[in-house]
Write a protein that holds these residues in place. Structure first.
Motif, PDB file in Angstrom:
ATOM      1  N   GLN A 115       0.815  -1.202   0.000  1.00 27.06           N
ATOM      2  CA  GLN A 115       0.000   0.000   0.000  1.00 27.06           C
ATOM      3  C   GLN A 115       0.852   1.256   0.000  1.00 27.06           C
ATOM      4  OE1 GLN A 115      -3.026   0.831  -0.342  1.00 27.06           O
ATOM      5  NE2 GLN A 115      -4.314  -0.933   0.083  1.00 27.06           N
ATOM      6  N   VAL A 116       1.890   1.290   0.842  1.00 22.98           N
ATOM      7  CA  VAL A 116       2.725   2.478   0.912  1.00 22.98           C
ATOM      8  C   VAL A 116       3.448   2.711  -0.403  1.00 22.98           C
ATOM      9  CG1 VAL A 116       4.748   3.484   2.029  1.00 22.98           C
ATOM     10  CG2 VAL A 116       2.964   2.424   3.412  1.00 22.98           C
ATOM     11  N   ALA A 117       3.991   1.646  -0.990  1.00 29.19           N
ATOM     12  CA  ALA A 117       4.670   1.781  -2.270  1.00 29.19           C
ATOM     13  C   ALA A 117       3.715   2.242  -3.354  1.00 29.19           C
ATOM     14  CB  ALA A 117       5.299   0.445  -2.671  1.00 29.19           C
ATOM     15  N   ASP A 118       2.452   1.898  -3.215  1.00 25.24           N
ATOM     16  CA  ASP A 118       1.453   2.264  -4.208  1.00 25.24           C
ATOM     17  C   ASP A 118       0.832   3.622  -3.913  1.00 25.24           C
ATOM     18  OD1 ASP A 118       0.081   1.455  -6.579  1.00 25.24           O
ATOM     19  OD2 ASP A 118      -1.728   1.219  -5.369  1.00 25.24           O
ATOM     20  N   GLY A 119       1.379   4.346  -2.954  1.00 18.18           N
ATOM     21  CA  GLY A 119       0.860   5.666  -2.655  1.00 18.18           C
ATOM     22  C   GLY A 119      -0.312   5.653  -1.699  1.00 18.18           C
ATOM     23  N   GLY A 120      -0.515   4.550  -0.982  1.00 10.92           N
ATOM     24  CA  GLY A 120      -1.685   4.427  -0.133  1.00 10.92           C
ATOM     25  C   GLY A 120      -1.554   5.102   1.213  1.00 10.92           C
ATOM     26  N   GLY A 121      -0.356   5.523   1.620  1.00 12.84           N
ATOM     27  CA  GLY A 121      -0.181   6.210   2.875  1.00 12.84           C
ATOM     28  C   GLY A 121       0.188   5.284   4.016  1.00 12.84           C
ATOM     29  N   SER A 122       0.270   5.862   5.220  1.00 10.37           N
ATOM     30  CA  SER A 122       0.683   5.127   6.400  1.00 10.37           C
ATOM     31  C   SER A 122      -0.453   4.252   6.921  1.00 10.37           C
ATOM     32  CB  SER A 122       1.111   6.121   7.479  1.00 10.37           C
ATOM     33  OG  SER A 122      -0.015   6.881   7.894  1.00 10.37           O
ATOM     34  N   TRP A 123      -0.123   3.436   7.951  1.00  9.37           N
ATOM     35  CA  TRP A 123      -1.133   2.568   8.553  1.00  9.37           C
ATOM     36  C   TRP A 123      -2.315   3.358   9.093  1.00  9.37           C
ATOM     37  CZ3 TRP A 123      -3.926  -1.398   9.545  1.00  9.37           C
ATOM     38  CH2 TRP A 123      -4.503  -1.598  10.793  1.00  9.37           C
ATOM     39  N   PRO A 124      -2.128   4.462   9.884  1.00 10.43           N
ATOM     40  CA  PRO A 124      -3.297   5.222  10.317  1.00 10.43           C
ATOM     41  C   PRO A 124      -4.120   5.744   9.138  1.00 10.43           C
ATOM     42  CG  PRO A 124      -1.388   5.850  11.604  1.00 10.43           C
ATOM     43  CD  PRO A 124      -0.883   4.991  10.473  1.00 10.43           C
ATOM     44  N   ALA A 125      -3.443   6.143   8.060  1.00 10.20           N
ATOM     45  CA  ALA A 125      -4.167   6.666   6.899  1.00 10.20           C
ATOM     46  C   ALA A 125      -5.037   5.599   6.258  1.00 10.20           C
ATOM     47  CB  ALA A 125      -3.172   7.222   5.874  1.00 10.20           C
ATOM     48  N   LEU A 126      -4.571   4.349   6.258  1.00 10.51           N
ATOM     49  CA  LEU A 126      -5.341   3.279   5.629  1.00 10.51           C
ATOM     50  C   LEU A 126      -6.656   3.033   6.349  1.00 10.51           C
ATOM     51  CD1 LEU A 126      -2.507   0.714   4.855  1.00 10.51           C
ATOM     52  CD2 LEU A 126      -3.655   2.261   3.267  1.00 10.51           C
ATOM     53  N   LEU A 127      -6.746   3.395   7.621  1.00 11.23           N
ATOM     54  CA  LEU A 127      -7.967   3.201   8.388  1.00 11.23           C
ATOM     55  C   LEU A 127      -8.815   4.463   8.463  1.00 11.23           C
ATOM     56  CD1 LEU A 127      -6.841   0.977  11.393  1.00 11.23           C
ATOM     57  CD2 LEU A 127      -8.055   0.304   9.328  1.00 11.23           C
ATOM     58  N   ALA A 128      -8.420   5.531   7.807  1.00 12.31           N
ATOM     59  CA  ALA A 128      -9.145   6.795   7.898  1.00 12.31           C
ATOM     60  C   ALA A 128     -10.487   6.719   7.172  1.00 12.31           C
ATOM     61  CB  ALA A 128      -8.296   7.923   7.310  1.00 12.31           C
ATOM     62  N   ASP A 129     -11.399   7.617   7.566  1.00 13.44           N
ATOM     63  CA  ASP A 129     -12.703   7.689   6.902  1.00 13.44           C
ATOM     64  C   ASP A 129     -12.566   8.082   5.439  1.00 13.44           C
ATOM     65  OD1 ASP A 129     -13.927   7.023   9.280  1.00 13.44           O
ATOM     66  OD2 ASP A 129     -14.398   9.099   9.825  1.00 13.44           O
ATOM     67  N   TYR A 130     -11.686   9.036   5.174  1.00  7.29           N
ATOM     68  CA  TYR A 130     -11.447   9.511   3.810  1.00  7.29           C
ATOM     69  C   TYR A 130      -9.945   9.665   3.614  1.00  7.29           C
ATOM     70  CZ  TYR A 130     -16.343  10.962   4.294  1.00  7.29           C
ATOM     71  OH  TYR A 130     -17.688  10.990   4.533  1.00  7.29           O
ATOM     72  N   ARG A 131      -9.448   9.319   2.438  1.00 12.69           N
ATOM     73  CA  ARG A 131      -8.022   9.478   2.182  1.00 12.69           C
ATOM     74  C   ARG A 131      -7.772   9.638   0.696  1.00 12.69           C
ATOM     75  NH1 ARG A 131      -5.368   4.481   0.865  1.00 12.69           N
ATOM     76  NH2 ARG A 131      -6.785   2.695   0.929  1.00 12.69           N
ATOM     77  N   THR A 132      -6.587  10.130   0.387  1.00 14.29           N
ATOM     78  CA  THR A 132      -6.136  10.258  -0.995  1.00 14.29           C
ATOM     79  C   THR A 132      -4.773   9.611  -1.135  1.00 14.29           C
ATOM     80  OG1 THR A 132      -5.162  12.431  -0.520  1.00 14.29           O
ATOM     81  CG2 THR A 132      -7.396  12.405  -1.442  1.00 14.29           C
ATOM     82  N   GLY A 133      -4.472   9.123  -2.317  1.00  6.34           N
ATOM     83  CA  GLY A 133      -3.158   8.594  -2.617  1.00  6.34           C
ATOM     84  C   GLY A 133      -2.259   9.683  -3.181  1.00  6.34           C
TER      85      GLY A 133
END
Length: 341
Positions: A115-133
């Motif tokens: 996920q991080v390599a794919d621009g998905g963000g950190s672990w807290p970001a992966l669980l956020a309500d809304y996020r962007t890559g």
């Protein structure tokens, strides 16, 4: 209990960042236990008590369940090896727990790395309500009529209840416009708050940006005003007016400065700079681009002014190369440097 919870006149802001991390770990542990095949009725009852104990427990559990759908997008070699390990471990509870925890927590050696390599963000970001890559932006209309615009690689949670309207910025940058600013005459007695690890911002019928990066939160007011408090000194409030910006760090709220007039140009798809060093320009463009984008020290201090498209960083680099004595050196699409021409 956090200082915000004790002292905030605007109401409870929820669990502090350290407690949130603990709740996530508890949710993962419960998930592993309930999936182990060895959970007893007492375990299920204990989980129900934990689940009912706090709204943040329920939110963490809902996000963990939601990740089951996300895991369907994990590359096959990662998912398959993890699931094989879990399947083979049905007679070995500790191995099973490791397998489930790897899936549930993002797995530093598997899912999270992907996920991080794919621009998905950190672990807290992966669980956020809304996020962007990386390179993405996202507009969000909130239930009260307010709006958010998330910049590249950003993540927020939104908590609206009877006493508050809270936006928790986990990482990245947002532009907030309150309902009162968008629709003059509208009224909502609940405070509109943006919270980061460094502090809290109370909107006063306004439009403003918040950027959280490297342990610093920068608040810039575009219209009207906000009230800023540091997490480590919530009893002290600073009123910030339109055209001002301030940084919040571990040492509290800094001294207000005149805001860069183009600080929110990213909302229109541009990076507008005036007398920046080339190193600073490259570092900012790198936020919108996957891979490595660097600047040779020999040209790092060149002064740059201009407007560059953030949604097409190749074109931005091409403009720089035509305007300055530099060239673009690429090993691959994801390993690019600006070097002397």
């Amino acid at each position: 209990m956090s200082a915000f919870e004790l002292d905030s006149p605007a109401g409870d802001i929820g669990l502090p960042a350290g407690h949130e991390a603990r709740v996530r770990k508890e949710a993962i542990a419960w998930y592993a236990q309930l999936c182990s095949g060895e959970a007893t009725p007492a375990d299920h009852e204990a989980w129900r008590r934990w689940h009912r104990a706090h709204a943040e427990h329920r939110r963490a559990w809902e996000k963990l369940e939601a990740m089951q759908a996300t895991l369907q997008r994990v590359p096959g070699h990662i998912a398959a090896s993890t699931l094989r390990a879990a399947g083979a471990a049905r007679t070995d509870r500790r191995r099973l727990l490791r397998g489930v925890a790897l899936v549930a927590s993002g797995g530093a050696l598997g899912y999270l790395s992907w996920q991080v390599a794919d621009g998905g963000g950190s672990w807290p970001a992966l669980l956020a309500d809304y996020r962007t890559g990386t390179g993405e932006q996202r507009s969000i209309d909130l239930a009260d009529g307010s709006s958010l615009l998330l910049n590249t690689r950003s993540a927020v949670d939104v908590v609206f209840d009877g006493t508050r309207r809270l936006v928790r910025l986990r990482e990245g940058e947002l532009l907030a416009e309150t309902a009162r600013h968008r629709m003059p005459g509208s009224h909502d007695a609940r405070p509109f708050l943006v919270e980061t690890a460094q502090g809290r911002i109370l909107a006063l019928g306004t439009r403003f940006t918040v950027r959280s990066e490297g342990g610093i939160t920068r608040v810039t007011v575009l219209d009207d005003a906000v009230e800023v408090r540091a997490a480590n000194a919530p009893e002290r409030a600073l009123r910030l007016q339109a055209g001002q910006q301030v940084d919040i760090g571990s040492d509290g709220v800094g001294v207000p400065q005149a805001a860069d007039a183009a600080s929110a140009a990213w909302a229109q798809g541009s990076l507008v700079v005036n007398d920046w060093t080339l190193q600073e320009v490259v570092a900012e463009l790198a936020r919108y681009r996957r891979g490595r984008l660097a600047c040779d020290p020999a040209v790092a201090n060149l002064k740059v002014s201009g407007a560059f498209p953030i949604h097409d960083t190749d074109r931005a680099l091409s403009v720089i190369a035509r305007s300055f004595p530099v060239r673009v050196a690429s090993l691959t699409r994801y390993w690019v440097s600006l070097v002397p021409a």
